[in-house]
Scaffold this motif. Structure first.
Motif, mmCIF file in Angstrom:
data_model
loop_
_atom_site.group_PDB
_atom_site.id
_atom_site.type_symbol
_atom_site.label_atom_id
_atom_site.label_comp_id
_atom_site.label_asym_id
_atom_site.label_seq_id
_atom_site.Cartn_x
_atom_site.Cartn_y
_atom_site.Cartn_z
ATOM 1 N N ALA A 47 3.715 -27.550 -13.011
ATOM 2 C CA ALA A 47 3.714 -26.100 -12.789
ATOM 3 C C ALA A 47 2.732 -25.675 -11.704
ATOM 4 N N GLY A 48 1.922 -26.605 -11.192
ATOM 5 C CA GLY A 48 0.865 -26.269 -10.243
ATOM 6 C C GLY A 48 1.310 -25.423 -9.060
ATOM 7 N N ALA A 169 7.623 -28.630 -19.007
ATOM 8 C CA ALA A 169 7.004 -27.745 -18.017
ATOM 9 C C ALA A 169 8.028 -27.279 -16.982
ATOM 10 N N GLY A 170 8.820 -28.219 -16.468
ATOM 11 C CA GLY A 170 9.831 -27.847 -15.484
ATOM 12 C C GLY A 170 10.850 -26.877 -16.046
ATOM 13 N N TRP A 171 11.266 -27.109 -17.280
ATOM 14 C CA TRP A 171 12.255 -26.233 -17.916
ATOM 15 C C TRP A 171 11.696 -24.828 -18.129
ATOM 16 N N LEU A 172 10.477 -24.740 -18.653
ATOM 17 C CA LEU A 172 9.895 -23.430 -18.953
ATOM 18 C C LEU A 172 9.642 -22.619 -17.681
ATOM 19 N N VAL A 173 9.168 -23.311 -16.624
ATOM 20 C CA VAL A 173 8.911 -22.595 -15.370
ATOM 21 C C VAL A 173 10.219 -22.097 -14.759
ATOM 22 N N ASP A 174 11.237 -22.958 -14.742
ATOM 23 C CA ASP A 174 12.521 -22.574 -14.152
ATOM 24 C C ASP A 174 13.222 -21.495 -14.972
ATOM 25 N N THR A 180 7.843 -14.529 -17.666
ATOM 26 C CA THR A 180 6.505 -15.118 -17.785
ATOM 27 C C THR A 180 6.263 -16.233 -16.778
ATOM 28 N N GLY A 181 7.331 -16.869 -16.268
ATOM 29 C CA GLY A 181 7.160 -17.952 -15.304
ATOM 30 C C GLY A 181 6.304 -19.079 -15.847
ATOM 31 N N TRP A 182 5.299 -19.488 -15.056
ATOM 32 C CA TRP A 182 4.436 -20.610 -15.443
ATOM 33 C C TRP A 182 3.601 -20.301 -16.687
ATOM 34 N N ARG A 183 3.381 -19.042 -16.998
ATOM 35 C CA ARG A 183 2.515 -18.690 -18.131
ATOM 36 C C ARG A 183 3.082 -19.176 -19.467
#
Length: 571
Positions: A47-48, A169-174, A180-183
């Motif tokens: 997510a960086g 992480a990739g799934w949640l960010v996408d 919320t995006g990366w949060r």
């Protein structure tokens, strides 16, 4: 369960105390905390870029998102384990889980890089309080015949978490749930943390040390300083190209560790409560386990780093696809854990067999890459990764049980904190060692791959009416640009060599028709060289990994044959 004070058969016919009733439910609470830690250790790597785009910060921000967590946890682990002896492991687990959940919330609402990094420090410090309590409680709750099964579950859980972390992480960010995006990678810890807290209140055993030791404040300061001096340069050294001060810090850490050991021995002889009980290192199982654990966790974490770099950058896989490639590895670990239970009576030999099988699997990966080349696909890697996972499951299943079996009840907190700290130190060392080897070889590997493709490129440039002298400049520029781009610390910055390549390419164009042909030829050559260069380097690193596994096999001879004396028959 206490391992002391057992009456002789001639004087007592009473049944042993019944095992703790809710021990298996408690184990899953402990494993849930382990999962939270392992996930949060890797999610910021994926997510960086999204985090940086939102809250700002320089290239170093991405490094510190992970380093702040690793450093703070490593510094606090030994003290966190000892706090469990003093105030009770259940109480400290609750404090750690609550603080970790709060730290996750602070990460989720961070509005600046500084606030986010500070919240990661909070996560790491409270994680250092939470994690060591689990090993101690497992030793208390489970009778000897069940302890290996309980400790053995850590291997599959660690493997699944390591694989699922990047995928999650990739799934949640996408997915960008609720905007919320990366949060969301931190918000998801809130229900997990609440569940861990409720489960801990309901299922974890109460109790605290009858001797009620006191916290060794000077020892805490010394060991924290020593951990900081070695972990910081290991985590950040490559980013700064290993300047002299990184080696001076590591040398100073050795001196501080020696001072810490001398102070703890003196404190113990004076009848005071040391932070780390010196007698632990006179136990063959524990001291041998520390040496083996340092090498093995270095191998595991370093291998995962370079293999993920290879699949994502070298093969161009997405984070989700790269994570899915590792599923056979995690599945193999679960299989290895099951096999280890069936042959548990062989003790240390199970661990050594697993090490050799893991080494065989790593060689299988090398063989697959050598045969398939840069066109290797996930299905071709599946058999070797499966074997690697089975070996790792066999290795890890008896590890914690053998190491902690000789530890007395009053030593458990100190031993658990030290073991978890070695795990963190090993991980940082493995990432530094294999990451440095990987990137150290990568520039030259890609440059050599460009050389291998240069004849084809020159033919394409000749067809595009590029003069021989201009060809030489363009090929040399491409060689340097591809090498520099592969090892660049900030992928968003264009290396000077690539800017020079663009300039020389424009000057080499002699007609509008060639203007599109030349860049296409360069792009095709760079892409091919990138894949083959990465493949050559990863194969070299795999030999280093196998060498570290051979060392792990040899260090296993320092462990006792069985977790408990006389334990050679079937359970």
């Amino acid at each position: 369960m206490s391992t002391t004070g057992v009456a002789s058969a001639e004087t007592s016919h009473a049944d042993p105390p019944a095992p703790y009733r809710w021990r298996w439910a408690a184990l899953f609470v402990i494993l849930a905390a382990e999962v939270m830690d392992l996930l949060d250790a890797v999610v910021t790597n994926i997510a960086g870029p999204s985090i940086r785009a939102d809250v700002g910060g320089g290239a170093s921000t991405l490094q510190w998102l992970a380093a702040a967590y690793t450093l703070s946890m490593a510094v606090g682990l030994v003290t966190g384990g000892r706090l469990g002896d003093i105030h009770g492991r259940r109480r400290m687990f609750l404090v750690g889980a609550g603080g970790f959940t709060l730290g996750s919330f602070l990460c989720a609402i961070a509005m600046s890089p500084e606030m986010l990094i500070g919240a990661r420090v909070v996560q790491g410090l409270f994680g250092a309080v939470m994690l060591p309590q689990g090993l101690g409680m497992i030793k208390e709750m489970f009778p000897p015949k069940e302890s290996q099964k309980a400790f053995g579950l850590f291997g599959p859980v660690m493997g699944l978490s390591a694989v699922c972390g990047p995928i999650l992480a990739g799934w949640l960010v996408d997915a960008d749930y609720f905007g919320t995006g990366w949060r969301m990678i931190f918000l998801i810890n809130l229900p997990l943390g609440a569940a861990a807290l409720l489960g801990a209140v309901r299922y974890l055993p109460r109790g605290r040390s009858a001797s009620k030791p006191r916290l060794d404040i000077p020892g805490m300061i010394l060991v924290s300083l020593a951990a900081m001096l070695i972990i910081f340069p290991l985590v950040q050294g490559r980013e700064y190209d290993w300047p002299l001060w990184t080696f001076l810090m590591m040398g100073a850490s050795v001196l501080v560790f020696i001072a810490f050991g001398a102070y703890e021995s003196r404190r113990s002889r004076a009848g005071q409560d040391p932070l780390v009980i010196p007698g632990l290192f006179r136990k063959r199982g524990f001291s041998g386990g520390m040496a083996l654990g340092l090498v093995f966790f270095s191998t595991m974490q370093g291998f995962m780093l370079v293999f993920n770099l290879y699949t994502q950058i070298g093969l161009g896989y997405s984070p989700l696809k790269a994570g899915l490639v590792m599923v056979p590895w995690s599945g193999g670990m679960i299989v290895g854990f099951g096999l280890a239970q069936a042959v548990a009576r062989f003790g240390r030999a199970v661990l050594q067999a697993g090490t050799l099988l893991m080494a065989l699997g790593v060689f299988g990966i090398w063989l697959t890459l050598d045969m398939a080349g840069s066109g290797v696909g996930p299905w071709q890697l599946l058999p070797a990764l499966l074997v690697t996972g089975v070996g790792m499951g066999l290795l890890m299943a008896p590890f914690f049980d053998i190491v902690l079996a000789s530890v007395e009840q009053h030593e458990t907190g100190s031993a658990s904190g030290t073991m978890t700290a070695i795990q963190q130190l090993g991980g940082a060392f493995g990432v530094a060692l294999l990451g440095t080897v990987f990137f150290g070889l990568l520039g030259g590997g890609i440059a050599s791959a460009v050389d291998d493709h240069s004849d084809t490129l020159r033919g394409q440039l000749t067809a595009a009416h590029v003069a021989p002298a201009a060809q030489d400049r363009v090929v040399m520029d491409l060689r340097t640009c591809a090498s520099d781009r592969a090892v660049a610390k900030d992928p968003e910055t264009t290396p000077a060599s690539c800017t020079r390549l663009e300039k020389d390419t424009r000057s080499a164009v002699t007609s509008p028709q060639d203007a599109a042909r030349i860049p296409a030829a360069l792009e095709d050559t760079a892409s091919s060289a990138f894949r083959s260069g990465f493949g050559t380097v990863i194969k070299t690193v795999l030999w280093v990994v196998d060498g570290m596994l051979v060392l792990t096999f040899l260090l296993a001879f320092l462990l006792p044959r069985h977790a408990r004396p006389g334990e050679s028959g079937a359970h």
